[in-house]
Design a protein around this motif. Structure first.
Motif, PDB file in Angstrom:
ATOM      1  N   GLN A  87       0.829  -1.204   0.000  1.00 59.56           N
ATOM      2  CA  GLN A  87       0.000   0.000   0.000  1.00 59.56           C
ATOM      3  C   GLN A  87       0.865   1.255   0.000  1.00 59.56           C
ATOM      4  O   GLN A  87       0.570   2.239  -0.689  1.00 59.56           O
ATOM      5  CB  GLN A  87      -0.904   0.009   1.233  1.00 59.56           C
ATOM      6  CG  GLN A  87      -1.927  -1.117   1.268  1.00 59.56           C
ATOM      7  CD  GLN A  87      -2.708  -1.121   2.567  1.00 59.56           C
ATOM      8  OE1 GLN A  87      -2.311  -0.519   3.554  1.00 59.56           O
ATOM      9  NE2 GLN A  87      -3.831  -1.825   2.573  1.00 59.56           N
ATOM     10  N   GLN A 182     -12.548   5.218   1.802  1.00 67.25           N
ATOM     11  CA  GLN A 182     -11.320   5.328   2.588  1.00 67.25           C
ATOM     12  C   GLN A 182     -10.158   5.915   1.777  1.00 67.25           C
ATOM     13  O   GLN A 182      -9.422   6.787   2.251  1.00 67.25           O
ATOM     14  CB  GLN A 182     -10.925   3.940   3.108  1.00 67.25           C
ATOM     15  CG  GLN A 182     -11.903   3.346   4.092  1.00 67.25           C
ATOM     16  CD  GLN A 182     -11.779   3.950   5.482  1.00 67.25           C
ATOM     17  OE1 GLN A 182     -10.685   4.132   5.991  1.00 67.25           O
ATOM     18  NE2 GLN A 182     -12.899   4.267   6.091  1.00 67.25           N
ATOM     19  N   ASN A 183      -9.986   5.436   0.545  1.00 66.94           N
ATOM     20  CA  ASN A 183      -8.895   5.938  -0.288  1.00 66.94           C
ATOM     21  C   ASN A 183      -9.067   7.411  -0.624  1.00 66.94           C
ATOM     22  O   ASN A 183      -8.100   8.184  -0.609  1.00 66.94           O
ATOM     23  CB  ASN A 183      -8.806   5.126  -1.586  1.00 66.94           C
ATOM     24  CG  ASN A 183      -8.218   3.747  -1.365  1.00 66.94           C
ATOM     25  OD1 ASN A 183      -8.020   3.335  -0.227  1.00 66.94           O
ATOM     26  ND2 ASN A 183      -7.937   3.039  -2.435  1.00 66.94           N
ATOM     27  N   ASN A 208      -8.719   2.665   8.970  1.00 64.95           N
ATOM     28  CA  ASN A 208      -7.339   2.211   8.801  1.00 64.95           C
ATOM     29  C   ASN A 208      -6.813   2.430   7.388  1.00 64.95           C
ATOM     30  O   ASN A 208      -5.656   2.794   7.190  1.00 64.95           O
ATOM     31  CB  ASN A 208      -7.226   0.733   9.173  1.00 64.95           C
ATOM     32  CG  ASN A 208      -7.390   0.499  10.663  1.00 64.95           C
ATOM     33  OD1 ASN A 208      -7.105   1.381  11.467  1.00 64.95           O
ATOM     34  ND2 ASN A 208      -7.869  -0.674  11.033  1.00 64.95           N
ATOM     35  N   GLN A 209      -7.652   2.172   6.384  1.00 60.96           N
ATOM     36  CA  GLN A 209      -7.205   2.358   5.000  1.00 60.96           C
ATOM     37  C   GLN A 209      -6.955   3.836   4.705  1.00 60.96           C
ATOM     38  O   GLN A 209      -5.972   4.195   4.036  1.00 60.96           O
ATOM     39  CB  GLN A 209      -8.244   1.798   4.029  1.00 60.96           C
ATOM     40  CG  GLN A 209      -7.869   1.900   2.552  1.00 60.96           C
ATOM     41  CD  GLN A 209      -6.647   1.068   2.183  1.00 60.96           C
ATOM     42  OE1 GLN A 209      -6.190   0.237   2.971  1.00 60.96           O
ATOM     43  NE2 GLN A 209      -6.098   1.307   1.007  1.00 60.96           N
TER      44      GLN A 209
END
Length: 334
Positions: A87, A182-183, A208-209
């Motif tokens: 990631q 999230q992104n 979290n992401q």
């Protein structure tokens, strides 16, 4: 009769000792312990710190400032143990172009706005660099190069800090209202929020992401401190009459963050330890936000003034709105 007269006086003499229970030193340490306990969220810790700073005289202002900078860096490194390298690499590669465009645009726009508002040259440049790159870290890096005064540095730091505090509180609410994934939210935080601490704090509230994307792209953005500092040094050397060359400060914790990500990805046998370090990083971040909040005082607000604040607000709104629109409509993505 003597006893009746002395008793009220004796009672009055005991009153001055009562406020000692609300001594600023005691409240400071209680607030710091509470923030570090994990019992409060990052936004609450920040609000608590700001309340302390605005209502009481900070007994450890200088020490708190130094501690917050060190603790922030340690916390970011520790939180790297919760990142996956795949990631990190993907977000960093994709975010490099976005950060290059946003930083260039923000620098040009910031200097133009500063000139229109007639903000003093060095203050304008520091505010612009702080907004475009990474807040206080960028200001700390370029301030010695520009030979800015303490007052000019305080004005820039105060302006950026005020906007960081606001962003940490309102960005998650805006993200939820617009149903950002999230992104998207992580990328928006990285491109639109000044300091790493506020990016991490806002992204951590979202998920979290979002935290992984936001932290990684933000750190990639922070790397631009180096070329901007070098260009500033080259420009200032042509104007300087002292002949002195300032050193460029490289944010070492960025590289340690990558090392922590590598360890978390390729050393699964240390998974339990990585989880513990990641938790400590989050706790350290909460304590850091309390310390940062305590640094905001009435004196700081007075030093900021109107014009530098207007410059910072205008630049920040344009950057935040433009990056949000580009992300929301799919112009940029990760």
């Amino acid at each position: 009769m003597a006893t009746a007269v002395e008793t009220p006086a004796a009672l009055n003499r005991t009153k001055p000792s009562e406020p000692s229970k609300l001594d600023p030193k005691t409240l400071f340490f209680l607030g710091l312990l509470l923030a570090a306990s994990g019992l409060v969220s990052p936004p609450i810790a920040l609000v608590g710190g700001i309340t302390f700073g605005l209502t009481l005289d900070h007994p450890f202002h200088r020490e708190s400032s130094k501690l917050s900078k060190l603790l922030l860096q340690i916390s970011v490194v520790a939180m790297g143990f919760g990142m996956n390298l795949a990631q990190v690499v993907h977000a960093g590669r994709s975010g490099f172009l976005y950060t290059a465009i946003s930083i260039t645009g923000a620098m040009v726009l910031g200097l133009v706005v500063g000139k229109l508002l007639q903000v003093a040259g060095k203050s304008s440049f520091l505010i612009t660099a702080g907004t475009a790159i990474c807040g206080g870290s960028a200001i700390a890096a370029v301030a010695p190069i520009t030979e800015a005064s303490e007052e000019e540095i305080s004005v820039a730091m105060g302006t950026v800090f005020l906007l960081n505090s606001i962003a940490l509180l309102i960005f998650p609410a805006i993200g939820w209202a617009l149903h950002l994934n999230q992104n998207q939210f992580g990328l928006w935080c990285a491109l639109a929020i000044h300091d790493t601490s506020s990016v991490v704090g806002a992204a951590a509230r979202y998920g979290n992401q979002a935290l992984a994307i936001g932290t990684t792209v933000k750190l990639a953005r922070a790397l631009w401190i180096v070329p901007v500092s070098l260009l500033t040094a080259a420009y200032m050397s042509r104007k300087s009459t002292s002949g002195k060359k300032a050193k460029v400060k490289i944010p070492w914790f960025i590289f340690l963050f990558v090392v922590a990500s590598v360890a978390n990805t390729y050393l699964p046998q240390f998974a339990a330890g990585s989880a513990s370090l990641n938790h400590l990083g989050r706790t350290g971040l909460t304590a850091t936000l309390f310390l940062i909040g305590t640094g905001l005082s009435k004196k700081t607000l007075q030093q900021v003034g109107v014009r530098p604040l207007v410059q910072g607000v205008v630049l920040w709104i344009v950057v935040a709105t433009a990056s949000l629109a580009a992300i929301y409509y799919g112009v940029i993505s990760i």
